[in-house]
Design a protein around this motif. Sequence first.
Motif, PDB file in Angstrom:
ATOM      1  N   PHE A   1     -79.111  37.894 -40.634  1.00 30.22           N
ATOM      2  CA  PHE A   1     -78.655  39.243 -40.311  1.00 30.22           C
ATOM      3  C   PHE A   1     -78.287  40.051 -41.559  1.00 30.22           C
ATOM      4  N   PHE A   2     -77.649  39.401 -42.551  1.00 31.48           N
ATOM      5  CA  PHE A   2     -77.031  40.170 -43.638  1.00 31.48           C
ATOM      6  C   PHE A   2     -77.467  39.783 -45.061  1.00 31.48           C
TER       7      PHE A   2
ATOM      8  N   LYS B   1     -81.543  41.392 -47.951  1.00 34.84           N
ATOM      9  CA  LYS B   1     -81.396  41.889 -49.316  1.00 34.84           C
ATOM     10  C   LYS B   1     -82.181  41.024 -50.297  1.00 34.84           C
TER      11      LYS B   1
ATOM     12  N   THR C   1     -80.911  44.839 -42.491  1.00 38.37           N
ATOM     13  CA  THR C   1     -79.935  44.059 -41.733  1.00 38.37           C
ATOM     14  C   THR C   1     -80.149  44.306 -40.241  1.00 38.37           C
TER      15      THR C   1
END
Length: 361
Positions: free
Chosen positions: A119-120, A124, A250
Amino acid sequence: MKIIDLYILKRYLATFSVMLLMFIPIGIVIDVSEKVNKMIENKIPFVEIALYYLNFTIYFANLLFPIFLFLSVIWFTSKLANNTEIIAILSSGISFTRFLRPYIVGATIVSLVVLLAGFFIVPKASQGFNDFRYQYLKGGGKEKMRKTSDVFRQINDDVFIHVTNYNQSSKMGFNFTLEKFDKQKKLQFKITASRIKFNEKSKKYTLYNYTRRSVGPLNDKIVSETKKDTVFPFELEDLTPTVYVAETLTLGELNDFIEKERKRGSGNIDTYLVVLYKKYSLPVSAFILTIIAVSVSAMKRRGGMGMNLAIGIGIAFTFVFFDKIFGTLAEKSSIPPFLAVWLPNALFGILAVYLLRNAKR
């Protein structure tokens, strides 16, 4: 039994961690050997390379975690079986289902970490990983990062645009068309131009060989100009997202992006949905692969640990193969993305139930 649970749980998590620490450096070494010449040719700064391999580590671990998890469970469970530890546990009156409990706890911990990372953290890392590859290592550089030919977008409920080609470096589109419809879906006006260029300073667009055709009740009105500056409620870069954009968002950003692209009439919705559904299906695979691994390796075999590892490697790579094949089919064919993403878990879930029943016997 709590002592045994803790013992198995520690072995589960420790072996999985060691497996990651063993294979990730191997992956980095292989990647460096393949790309070192291009890195030297392009004179890439060391800081950029170090950041790339940090992102590579996260990306690589997330991509192949089902294989690492499966092999680690096969490995330490086979050792328990060869040392007759499992026979001793089951002979004491503990059922196979009860013996499986610490494995499920371990799978829960791993799946939660993978879920939150997906998710996070992974988005990135994926952005840094892919940006580096397209900018420094792939021929064509940033041009290949975006869909630049036959770009079609729905700006809102009534406005549609199309360009046959888009040049990222010059921010220029070719054979531009904009169509505006009314609430009854009747064409109000249509704008065409041989070229459209975005000016970053003025935030305006320059249209070359501009023509606007307004549709009237009795006749149409046509206005033509060689060159015209105007403002549009969009940016060309927003209309040509990077080819891997879904991987870099995200969870909340991805849901918003998919909704926006759906309204724009994007043809890549299935690709984006595959990425979204995999964020949920990948953690679930931890439970399925854990049950399969324990069922396969809990009993002694004539070939010993080597036979268990051979079976495990075959099953693990078959799972990854099915996962990739069905994901590609969802992107390139009419198979619903949800079905394609979850079908490998469903098939191997059935296999897990079958193997578990045989193991209990």
